[in-house]
Design a protein around this motif. Structure first.
Motif, mmCIF file in Angstrom:
data_model
loop_
_atom_site.group_PDB
_atom_site.id
_atom_site.type_symbol
_atom_site.label_atom_id
_atom_site.label_comp_id
_atom_site.label_asym_id
_atom_site.label_seq_id
_atom_site.Cartn_x
_atom_site.Cartn_y
_atom_site.Cartn_z
ATOM 1 N N ASP A 115 0.865 -1.175 0.000
ATOM 2 C CA ASP A 115 0.000 0.000 0.000
ATOM 3 C C ASP A 115 0.907 1.232 0.000
ATOM 4 O O ASP A 115 1.835 1.319 0.806
ATOM 5 C CB ASP A 115 -0.870 -0.015 1.258
ATOM 6 C CG ASP A 115 -1.760 1.217 1.354
ATOM 7 O OD1 ASP A 115 -1.230 2.274 1.761
ATOM 8 O OD2 ASP A 115 -2.944 1.128 1.038
ATOM 9 N N PRO A 116 0.671 2.204 -0.908
ATOM 10 C CA PRO A 116 1.594 3.332 -0.999
ATOM 11 C C PRO A 116 1.717 4.123 0.297
ATOM 12 O O PRO A 116 2.800 4.575 0.660
ATOM 13 C CB PRO A 116 1.005 4.190 -2.128
ATOM 14 C CG PRO A 116 -0.410 3.741 -2.275
ATOM 15 C CD PRO A 116 -0.425 2.298 -1.890
ATOM 16 N N SER A 140 -12.724 8.945 -4.686
ATOM 17 C CA SER A 140 -11.711 7.912 -4.934
ATOM 18 C C SER A 140 -12.143 6.923 -6.011
ATOM 19 O O SER A 140 -11.303 6.200 -6.551
ATOM 20 C CB SER A 140 -11.405 7.153 -3.637
ATOM 21 O OG SER A 140 -12.547 6.443 -3.187
ATOM 22 N N VAL A 141 -13.446 6.870 -6.332
ATOM 23 C CA VAL A 141 -13.899 5.921 -7.354
ATOM 24 C C VAL A 141 -13.786 6.507 -8.760
ATOM 25 O O VAL A 141 -14.030 5.795 -9.733
ATOM 26 C CB VAL A 141 -15.360 5.476 -7.106
ATOM 27 C CG1 VAL A 141 -15.553 4.979 -5.698
ATOM 28 C CG2 VAL A 141 -16.347 6.591 -7.428
ATOM 29 N N MET A 142 -13.426 7.777 -8.864
ATOM 30 C CA MET A 142 -13.312 8.383 -10.196
ATOM 31 C C MET A 142 -12.310 7.582 -11.040
ATOM 32 O O MET A 142 -11.241 7.225 -10.555
ATOM 33 C CB MET A 142 -12.850 9.832 -10.093
ATOM 34 C CG MET A 142 -13.858 10.745 -9.442
ATOM 35 S SD MET A 142 -15.377 10.831 -10.411
ATOM 36 C CE MET A 142 -16.360 11.928 -9.392
ATOM 37 N N PRO A 143 -12.650 7.330 -12.296
ATOM 38 C CA PRO A 143 -11.808 6.420 -13.083
ATOM 39 C C PRO A 143 -10.505 7.024 -13.569
ATOM 40 O O PRO A 143 -9.537 6.304 -13.807
ATOM 41 C CB PRO A 143 -12.704 6.057 -14.267
ATOM 42 C CG PRO A 143 -13.630 7.228 -14.421
ATOM 43 C CD PRO A 143 -13.863 7.737 -13.024
ATOM 44 N N LEU A 186 -7.310 14.977 -8.193
ATOM 45 C CA LEU A 186 -6.658 14.587 -6.949
ATOM 46 C C LEU A 186 -5.266 14.077 -7.279
ATOM 47 O O LEU A 186 -5.099 13.296 -8.218
ATOM 48 C CB LEU A 186 -7.415 13.448 -6.252
ATOM 49 C CG LEU A 186 -8.710 13.765 -5.527
ATOM 50 C CD1 LEU A 186 -9.829 12.965 -6.161
ATOM 51 C CD2 LEU A 186 -8.585 13.364 -4.075
ATOM 52 N N HIS A 187 -4.280 14.505 -6.491
ATOM 53 C CA HIS A 187 -2.969 13.890 -6.633
ATOM 54 C C HIS A 187 -3.080 12.413 -6.251
ATOM 55 O O HIS A 187 -3.949 12.012 -5.476
ATOM 56 C CB HIS A 187 -1.953 14.589 -5.736
ATOM 57 C CG HIS A 187 -1.576 15.952 -6.218
ATOM 58 N ND1 HIS A 187 -1.065 16.167 -7.480
ATOM 59 C CD2 HIS A 187 -1.647 17.179 -5.629
ATOM 60 C CE1 HIS A 187 -0.824 17.460 -7.633
ATOM 61 N NE2 HIS A 187 -1.182 18.092 -6.541
ATOM 62 N N ASP A 188 -2.191 11.594 -6.781
ATOM 63 C CA ASP A 188 -2.303 10.141 -6.617
ATOM 64 C C ASP A 188 -2.313 9.708 -5.155
ATOM 65 O O ASP A 188 -3.072 8.816 -4.760
ATOM 66 C CB ASP A 188 -1.157 9.441 -7.353
ATOM 67 C CG ASP A 188 -1.325 9.522 -8.862
ATOM 68 O OD1 ASP A 188 -2.438 9.856 -9.312
ATOM 69 O OD2 ASP A 188 -0.355 9.269 -9.588
ATOM 70 N N ALA A 221 -5.197 7.763 -3.098
ATOM 71 C CA ALA A 221 -5.004 6.539 -2.309
ATOM 72 C C ALA A 221 -5.550 6.728 -0.893
ATOM 73 O O ALA A 221 -6.168 5.817 -0.319
ATOM 74 C CB ALA A 221 -3.524 6.171 -2.264
ATOM 75 N N TYR A 222 -5.325 7.909 -0.331
ATOM 76 C CA TYR A 222 -5.834 8.189 1.012
ATOM 77 C C TYR A 222 -7.361 8.220 1.006
ATOM 78 O O TYR A 222 -8.013 7.656 1.897
ATOM 79 C CB TYR A 222 -5.278 9.529 1.489
ATOM 80 C CG TYR A 222 -5.847 9.996 2.802
ATOM 81 C CD1 TYR A 222 -5.429 9.449 4.000
ATOM 82 C CD2 TYR A 222 -6.813 11.002 2.837
ATOM 83 C CE1 TYR A 222 -5.956 9.872 5.208
ATOM 84 C CE2 TYR A 222 -7.347 11.437 4.033
ATOM 85 C CZ TYR A 222 -6.909 10.874 5.220
ATOM 86 O OH TYR A 222 -7.444 11.295 6.413
#
Length: 1023
Positions: free
Chosen positions: A487-488, A525-528, A571-573, A577-578
């Motif tokens: 996990d990042p 977070s679900v945005m593709p 969103l930044h990556d 993830a958060y």
């Protein structure tokens, strides 16, 4: 009189002495909030946020009214409606917090006047009102933190002032134990340490007093990285010197202030600071003011982006510009386990640093800010306000001219920019070069992949690099190997047991968001893909657009999302993830599934509606995707498809089953217009596999038909024919008549592209028949257009004109810009050959305009080539040449080999009169392109034009060979009109004239007659 107590457990006592306690916790919380804002209206929205921070029920507002009603019954009234909220009216004599403030204020004023006994009496009475923590730890909303912080600060200050008063009264023996306990609980309060040292010294415990100073110095260094203040250091020195003045209680405090010292409070900068040269230049330019002007600037950005490091680095480098000193404070706006610093606390620190004795520091924010501005008046000081929470916290701390302010915050500080003229600089992540240099400095090696993994975020880069540099068994390559499975956030935080730096940085911003905004952040977070719009976010959350737009603005101000001028957010990556982690932990599985379903359906509806608008002739898979969104016109639909392209592709990658093939099918129109063949092929092959796995013949038919289209574009004719044949069989098996007709039409297009107009005509007629039988009018229209083009190739110009004219009328009726452009382009060809060049040019000009509106480069290139031929035939050689060059270059750039061959041949024709050799070379190039692409119609054209150019060069034998090749191709494939031009090239104008008369080609007929007359003249001249 009802008595209210909040300085400890929440209590209400009736006049009779009876204790009144609300039964429900939410009712107690509501009462606490109304009391802490006593005699001030509190909005219903604030109360709703307090009572339901998360999972607010639909009945929340009704429940609030119920709780208010319960309190009214308990208190016998006292709560009134006020605007959009409620107001609790209390008598200050019956409210312990109000009595505390009054008594503490009286004590502090008496102390300042030297009336120590009176001061001690009032302050002791004030402190006696406290029975524990404020409202005994009931949860209070963020917007009440300033009130809570002010009360708690007043309590601590009152204790210290009481100790000063008792020291003045000679009660030092009684103070020591309490002060030792107080400094243990509040180790950062330097005033308390000074009081303890003085009390110990007066008790004859000088060694313990010195030891207390050492304890204070160590804790200040460890916790804040600063040395004790001047007052504490001077007291320590006086104790060591055994100053006899310390043993005498002080006299009345003098209001006179000493000369203002020059503070130098900037923290040390980061030793391995790299890059940020652009920001540093902007700051240099901004603060390089003429005439000693004042500047206030805020560096804003997400957590971990390096705002503080940048601010401190610049401030240290520019310190010489501020000769009167530099002030620094961490306002704790986003500090773990700490509340934002109240402005009065920051002002008190600044005033002490500026030489104000503690006993002369005002007790209110307004008075302290006024003194602060007076002390800095006319001075050039830099004030660095780090980690600010919001504009209200910062505003009292902004100094007067000519001093300057540099602020850092995760908040966007809109109010400061709007009302106070504060300039804002948004700090983004590092560039690739800067990130590589930072990694190199810490680890000794650059690594582009590691920099990308860290999203170029300075905090993440430092965490990763420090782990690598600090572990001799770990190098960059080994660290990268962990990326595939880890996990990042876990990897950057170093695993269990380490300080969660990345998560803490994000937590601080996230936890302070309103409930609905946190819910939206998780759902994002679900945005593709990498970006999204407010409309997409509203669909995912199933919430009103205006509410979601407001929440996105909150997220943007907190720098948890980025936004651009086009209304797209990202969103930044690592933040994504958060957000995904929070989504998994705070929302149940069904909520996550619903969010994914809403997102998929929203994209399906929009992609399908857009494709139906830009390609109305296409038949799509049957699906209930109502209500369809409205795009207004094809341009708007194409613009949406362009902007959402990467999101749609990413979504297609992660979908399975029917949703996958429905989305792939919906994108077919866009892929066709933009010729995104690689995307099209990859996704349709995957969707076909899914359809075959599900044994769904309808879906298989659609995917086979889609594969046939893309293979035809890629000139993979054998595969295209195979997929079309399979699609026809599957459509018949599934009983999908519409698609059966569409496949027949597609076979017509296939044979037309192959240069087989007769077969194409047959399939188009069959398709029209089946479409009419099925009542699918849009299919009839598109096949009429293809039938007309087949008849142009066959030489049936009159039939072509009728069919294309009907198609144009229908395309205009259904307002299809693309269909109108194609029909006009083909009708332009017909008019050209029928000897109406003006009409041809008018039609082609309009087609070119429409293709331009749609940004369709393929239609543009083809139309430019046709226009060049028209201009050439009316002897406008200059414009013809320019148009042909544009057509050829555009076709070459987009990889349209067929149009490139046609345009190159036309270009050769335009230069033949003045440069026949160049013309011949261009025709040879066109012939090579046509032969390579197996384009039969273009091959015949190139042979014809090359024969004419060679004959003009005197090479009759070569000209005859190419003319015979052209005749063979045209006769074999039924290109009757082109056969006439091949006969002309073969120097048989009589035969050519017969063909032109038969097909109605007035342009060819004119040329054949001229050729006959030229032959007669040559014959007469030779005789």
């Amino acid at each position: 009189m009802v008595e209210f107590r909040v300085l400890g457990p929440l209590e209400i006592r009736a006049a009779s002495g009876q204790l009144l306690v609300p039964k429900r916790r939410k009712t107690r919380t509501l009462l606490a909030v109304l009391l802490l804002r006593a005699n001030t209206a509190v909005s219903a929205d604030e109360l709703l946020e307090t009572l339901w921070e998360e999972d607010r029920p639909p009945s929340a507002r009704a429940n609030l009214q119920s709780y208010v009603s319960e309190l009214r019954k308990l208190l016998g009234g006292g709560i009134a409606l006020a605007a959009d909220g409620y107001l609790l009216t209390v008598d200050e004599d019956g409210y312990d917090a109000a009595r505390f403030r009054a008594l503490a204020g009286s004590g502090q004023r008496a102390l300042a006047a030297g009336r120590s006994a009176e001061a001690a009496h009032h302050l002791a009475g004030a402190l006696a009102l406290w029975r524990g923590d404020l409202v005994d730890g009931l949860p209070l909303p963020q917007w009440l933190w300033p009130e809570r912080a002010a009360l708690e600060e007043a309590r601590l200050s009152a204790y210290e002032d009481l100790a000063r008063a008792r020291l003045a009264l000679g009660q030092h023996d009684d103070l020591v134990a309490g002060l030792i306990e107080f400094t243990g609980r509040n180790p950062l309060r330097e005033k308390a340490w000074a009081l303890l040292m003085l009390a110990l010294h007066r008790c004859g415990r000088t060694a313990e007093a010195v030891d207390s100073y050492q304890s204070a110095r160590e804790v200040l260094k460890e916790e804040l990285g600063v040395a004790p203040n001047r007052e504490l250091r001077e007291l320590h020195g006086r104790i060591l010197r055994e100053d006899p003045g310390l043993l005498r209680p002080p006299g009345p405090v003098s209001p006179a202030l000493a000369a203002v010292p020059r503070p130098h409070q900037l923290p040390a900068g980061v030793g391995d600071f790299v890059g940020r040269s652009g920001y540093l230049r902007v700051l240099d330019d901004l603060f390089r003011t003429e005439g000693g002007g004042s500047v206030s600037c805020a560096l804003t950005g997400t957590g971990g982006v390096g705002k503080t490091a940048l601010a401190v680095h610049w401030a240290n480098s520019a310190a010489a510009r501020f000769p009167d000193g530099q002030l620094y404070v961490d306002l704790r706006g986003f500090t773990p386990s700490a509340r934002p610093m109240h402005p009065i606390e920051a002002l008190s620190r600044f005033l002490r640093s500026l030489g104000v004795p503690p006993e002369q520091i005002p007790l209110t924010t307004d008075e302290a800010a006024s003194l602060y501005r007076s002390l800095l008046s006319g001075k050039r000081v830099l004030v660095l306000l780090d980690n600010a929470f919001d504009g209200d916290q910062v505003r009292p701390l902004i100094p007067p001219v000519p001093s300057c302010t540099l602020i850092t915050s995760r908040d966007r500080l809109d109010c400061l920019a709007a009302l106070d003229g504060v300039r804002r600089i948004g700090v983004d992540v590092m560039s690739g070069e800067e990130a590589g240099e930072l990694l190199r400095r810490i680890t000794g090696a650059e690594c582009e992949r590691l920099a990308r993994f860290c999203d170029h975020l300075p905090l993440a880069l430092r965490l990763a690099a420090t782990q690598i540099a600090g572990d001799p068994r770990l190098d960059t390559a080994a660290y990268l190997k962990r990326l595939d499975d880890a996990d990042p956030l876990d990897l950057l935080d170093g695993g269990i047991g380490r300080r969660r730096a990345i998560r803490s940085a994000f937590d601080l911003s996230y936890r302070r968001l309103p409930y609905e905004t946190r819910r939206l952040f998780r759902a994002l977070s679900v945005m593709p893909g990498a970006d999204f719009t407010a409309e997409t976010a509203a669909a995912v959350l199933d919430a009103p657009l205006d509410a979601v737009a407001a929440s996105l603005d909150v997220l943007s101000r907190a720098h948890l999302v980025t936004g651009d001028a086009d209304g797209r957010f990202g969103l930044h990556d690592l933040l994504r993830a958060y957000a995904l982690e929070r989504f998994g932990e705070e929302d149940d599985a069904s909520a996550r599934r619903r969010a994914h379903h809403r997102l998929t359906r929203w994209y399906l509806r929009h992609a399908r509606a857009a494709s139906e608008l830009v390609c109305p002739q296409m038949i799509f898979l049957p699906a209930d995707l109502s209500p369809p969104p409205s795009f207004g016109d094809e341009v708007a639909a194409l613009r949406w498809l362009e902007s959402e392209r990467h999101n749609l592709l990413s979504l297609a990658d992660r979908l399975a089953g029917p949703a996958k093939w429905l989305l792939v099918d919906a994108l077919r129109g866009y892929w066709y217009l933009r010729r995104h063949s690689s995307d099209w092929l990859r996704h349709v092959e995957s969707a076909l596999a899914a359809a075959e796995s599900a044994a769904d013949p309808t879906a298989q038919a659609a995917m086979r038909g889609s594969l046939a289209e893309v293979c035809l574009l890629l000139e993979r004719h054998t595969e295209a024919l195979g997929h079309n044949t399979a699609a026809l069989e599957l459509s018949q098996t599934a009983g999908w008549t519409e698609h059966e007709a569409a496949t027949l039409g597609r076979l017509g297009t296939f044979h037309l592209a192959r240069g087989e107009p007769s077969l194409a005509s047959e399939y188009c007629l069959r398709a029209i028949e089946v479409h009419r039988r099925a009542g699918v009018h849009r299919g009839v229209i598109s096949n009429l257009g293809n039938l007309g083009l087949a008849n142009i190739h066959l030489g049936n110009l009159r039939h072509a004109a009728e069919q294309l004219g009907e198609a144009l009328r229908w395309e205009r009726e259904r307002r299809s810009t693309m269909g109108e452009a194609i029909a006009l382009g083909n009708l332009g060809l017909v008019a050209h050959h029928m000897g109406e060049p003006d009409l041809a040019a008018t039609r082609l000009d309009r087609a070119l305009e429409l293709f331009g509106i749609l940004k369709n480069e393929y239609g543009t290139a083809d139309t430019l080539s046709s226009l060049a031929a028209v201009h050439h035939d009316v002897d406008a050689h200059g414009p013809a040449h320019d148009l042909a060059v544009r057509a050829r270059d555009l076709a070459r750039a987009i990889g349209d080999t067929r149009t490139e061959a046609s345009a190159t041949s036309t270009l050769g024709t335009t230069v033949r009169a003045g440069a026949p050799r160049r013309a011949a070379r261009l025709h040879e190039q066109a012939l090579s392109l046509a032969l390579t692409g197996h384009f039969r119609y273009e091959t015949a054209q190139a042979h014809i034009e090359l024969a004419v150019s060679l004959r003009s060069l005197g090479d009759d034998a070569a000209a005859a060979r190419h003319a015979e090749h052209a005749l063979a191709v045209t006769r074999r494939n039924g290109f009757r009109r082109l056969e006439g031009y091949a006969l002309l090239a073969a120097a048989r104008p009589d035969q050519a004239g017969s063909v032109f008369a038969e097909v109605g080609d007035a342009l060819g007929l004119t040329r054949s007659r001229r050729s006959c007359m030229a032959d007669v003249k040559r014959s007469c001249a030779s005789s």
